[in-house]
Design an enzyme around this catalytic site. Structure first.
Site, PDB file in Angstrom:
ATOM      1  N   VAL A  16       0.689  -1.042  -0.008  1.00 14.73           N
ATOM      2  CA  VAL A  16      -0.191   0.235  -0.097  1.00 14.73           C
ATOM      3  C   VAL A  16       1.269   1.303  -0.202  1.00 14.73           C
ATOM      4  O   VAL A  16       2.054   1.083   0.595  1.00 14.73           O
ATOM      5  CB  VAL A  16      -0.727   0.145   0.673  1.00 14.73           C
ATOM      6  CG1 VAL A  16      -1.766   1.082   1.484  1.00 14.73           C
ATOM      7  CG2 VAL A  16      -1.765  -1.752   1.177  1.00 14.73           C
ATOM      8  N   HIS A  17       0.668   1.981  -0.714  1.00 13.14           N
ATOM      9  CA  HIS A  17       1.293   3.580  -0.694  1.00 13.14           C
ATOM     10  C   HIS A  17       1.037   4.212   0.233  1.00 13.14           C
ATOM     11  O   HIS A  17      -0.376   4.945   0.667  1.00 13.14           O
ATOM     12  CB  HIS A  17       0.372   4.192  -2.192  1.00 13.14           C
ATOM     13  CG  HIS A  17       1.123   5.882  -2.106  1.00 13.14           C
ATOM     14  ND1 HIS A  17       2.336   5.872  -2.885  1.00 13.14           N
ATOM     15  CD2 HIS A  17       1.540   7.047  -1.558  1.00 13.14           C
ATOM     16  CE1 HIS A  17       2.879   7.438  -2.950  1.00 13.14           C
ATOM     17  NE2 HIS A  17       2.017   7.505  -2.020  1.00 13.14           N
ATOM     18  N   HIS A  18       1.945   3.779   1.386  1.00 13.53           N
ATOM     19  CA  HIS A  18       1.522   4.283   3.100  1.00 13.53           C
ATOM     20  C   HIS A  18       2.751   5.140   3.696  1.00 13.53           C
ATOM     21  O   HIS A  18       4.190   3.753   3.944  1.00 13.53           O
ATOM     22  CB  HIS A  18       0.241   3.945   3.670  1.00 13.53           C
ATOM     23  CG  HIS A  18      -0.142   4.252   4.911  1.00 13.53           C
ATOM     24  ND1 HIS A  18       0.303   4.343   5.951  1.00 13.53           N
ATOM     25  CD2 HIS A  18      -1.269   5.254   4.944  1.00 13.53           C
ATOM     26  CE1 HIS A  18      -0.440   5.042   7.318  1.00 13.53           C
ATOM     27  NE2 HIS A  18      -1.167   5.380   6.623  1.00 13.53           N
TER      28      HIS A  18
END
Length: 617
Positions: free
Chosen positions: A511-513
């Site tokens: 996840v882009h986090h």
């Protein structure tokens, strides 16, 4: 003196002075008396033996309407008392025996996903975290927000990070809180049944408490509102640290965070007013806090009306990420919530003004018509005002425009059905509300929520369905649409992948986090030090449970790549719509709370006059 002898002759009760002749004469009379027939009582006396004189007589109990033998009465009462004692003894033994309760049925898939989706908001919290935050890899962060900006010099600690970065955008965050509050007002009983009511209320309160810090909430008139904390814009070749250039855990941020304010931002202020107004209904059980929210909402909406302009105008930082196309839809949306929170008919007059509806685009189509999102609130406002017409029917002078909104809502619901081809669909069945633009799931969950909610409105109004042109469709058609879209997101798609992290066995791992991708190992990774975690192909070391990622492309394809935010980034607005859709579909049965929404709305019609006083001569 003589008395009457019961045997028929005279009875002498004085001294005996009779002669033999007298006794002989009396004896003759007694024989004559004995020759007479005796009745039953006299016969019993005559036949009684000498032992019968000492026998006890039968005793009786007079119960008023009935005379019974005392022996029978005592026996009956004793039997009843004994039976009662025995029954009590048996009941006591049965109660003392440990019971094996049948376990409750397992929660349905929507409820399981709902619980996870709410956890995402815990992972997005900024500021000093509560002990019950339940996200072990998160900690206190950005504790100097606002204080470190010399132009502000006041605390803006708290609120939510928008997505995979550390920027706090008030515009989409306010929409998220409004949407969550709407779901709680409609489905509080469902939230309570699954044990998440306190959680979602706490989630809303965390957001609106922060909004109260972003303007002078105690004043009646203001001239500015904070629109953003942190910066995401990066000029080509710039190495200035900010929340997009750097890849750091929020807990490790050590660069200055800029605060952006606006002085003419009708869209932002009206949306924030909607968030506070909707939350005031959620927290109506806390009168002081609810009134505080209403006052803040009133101040913001006045500011929005008096200082016209888009918050993202003029090439601002916000325009690059959350550009607002208009503020007229926020006037309809925010004004509707202001009316429901205050009962002030001035707001209802505003939102039912045909000129305002025209400016908001209620009478024309266009590619964005019927797409409910953080930018376009018109569709949600139309559904909300259709509720007012269905359940309260205010009549003149509001009926004409409310009927128009109701008809437009019906048309929008028709557009969601595959038979009308208003929107494209992937081969797997996912509706393309964003017209093939990236990050489609945030629009899909909003449509699923509105469709399920509107079907519940119709059912509560005893309406079995609605018309699309000449054709009638039952309300189950809307629920079926909502279910198929949510089930696609939860894994019934060509890739067999759940787009909600932590739900099912196959879900995005990269996840882009920033916080999820950098391990909590005691090492402080600087602005560029975290780039290696951004660029690695390894799965995130921390699972951001409940995050709904941006979603697949128009061909049902998905790339689990951390650097591609169009596939793997999760947002507040997206998860708020997911939570709303899941609670609407979860649990047994359907139904909304018809009355809580109108708790502040006075009677639509004047009360009848009191009856005349009684006539007095």
């Amino acid at each position: 003196m003589y008395g009457r002898d019961p045997w028929g002759g005279p009875l002498e009760i004085c001294h005996d002075s009779a002669t033999d002749d007298d006794r002989s004469r009396n004896l003759d009379l007694d024989r004559g008396a004995l020759s007479r027939t005796l009745d039953e009582t006299q016969q019993s006396w005559l036949l009684a033996g000498p032992g019968d004189q000492g026998r006890k007589k039968k005793r009786y109990v007079d119960l008023g309407c009935l005379v019974v033998s005392r022996k029978l009465f005592v026996w009956t009462v004793g039997t009843i008392v004994a039976a009662a004692v025995f029954a009590g003894l048996v009941a006591g033994i049965a109660k003392a025996i440990p019971r094996h309760h049948r376990p409750p049925p397992p929660p349905d898939d929507y409820t399981v996903a709902l619980r996870k989706a709410l956890i995402f908001f815990n992972a997005q919290r900024s500021g000093k975290l509560p002990k019950h935050n339940n996200v072990p890899w998160r900690g206190n962060s950005c504790m100097k927000d606002g204080l470190s900006d010399p132009a502000v010099r006041r605390s803006l600690v708290g609120g939510y990070y928008d997505a995979g970065d550390a920027v706090k955008f008030n515009f989409p965050a306010a929409f998220s809180m409004t949407l969550l509050s709407w779901s709680v007002i409609e489905y509080s009983a469902k939230y309570e049944a699954v044990g998440e009511l306190a959680h979602v209320r706490d989630t809303i309160k965390w957001g609106v408490d922060y909004f109260l810090k972003t303007f002078n909430s105690t004043a009646d008139t203001i001239d500015r509102v904070v629109m953003q904390v942190g910066s995401g814009a990066t000029s080509p070749g710039s190495t200035q640290p900010n929340d997009h250039y750097c890849w750091m855990r929020p807990e490790d941020i050590d660069y200055p965070r800029r605060v952006l304010e606006c002085h003419s931002c009708s869209d932002l202020a009206a949306e924030m007013a909607a968030a506070l107004a909707a939350a005031s209904i959620v927290f109506k059980d806390n009168k002081a806090y609810s009134q505080k929210l209403v006052h803040g909402a009133t101040t913001l909406f006045k500011f929005a009306r008096d200082n016209r302009g888009r918050y993202s105008g003029g090439g601002s930082d916000a325009a690059k990420f959350y550009n607002s196309t208009s503020y007229w839809d926020e006037f309809v949306w925010g004004g509707s919530w202001m009316y429901l929170a205050t009962g002030n008919s001035t707001y209802l007059q505003l939102v039912t003004n045909p000129k305002l509806a025209k400016h908001a685009g209620a009478f024309w189509g266009g590619p964005g018509y019927g797409v409910f999102s953080w930018d376009n609130k018109l569709t949600g406002a139309q559904v909300l005002l259709s509720r007012l017409r269905l359940f309260l029917s205010p009549g003149y002078p509001y009926e004409e425009i409310l009927r128009t909104f109701h008809n437009q809502t019906s048309i929008i619901m028709c557009s969601y059905l595959p038979i009308f081809n208003s929107f494209n669909r992937t081969k797997g069945g996912l509706i393309q509300l964003a017209h093939d633009r990236p990050q489609p799931l945030q629009y899909v969950v909003n449509a699923a929520f509105l469709a399920s909610l509107y079907s519940d409105y119709l059912e509560a109004a005893d309406t079995p369905g609605w018309y699309c042109g000449p054709h009638f469709y039952p309300i189950e058609t809307l629920r079926s649409f909502a279910r198929t879209q949510i089930e696609y997101i939860l894994g019934k798609n060509p890739l067999k992948m759940s787009y909600v992290v932590g739900y099912g066995n196959h879900y995005p791992k990269r996840v882009h986090h920033r916080g999820a991708s950098i391990p909590k190992n005691g090492v402080h990774y600087g602005c560029k030090g975290g780039w290696k975690w951004r660029d690695t192909k390894k799965p995130n070391p921390n699972i951001i449970v409940g995050a709904m990622v941006a979603g697949p492309d128009r061909h049902d394809g998905f790339k689990d790549v951390r650097k591609n935010n169009n596939y793997t980034e999760a947002t507040l607005a997206g998860n708020a719509g997911l939570v709303a859709a899941l609670i609407a579909l979860s649990g047994e049965g359907h139904g909304v709370d018809k009355n809580t929404m109108f708790s502040a709305v006075p009677p639509m019609f004047p009360s009848p006059p009191p009856p005349p006083a009684p006539w007095k001569p």
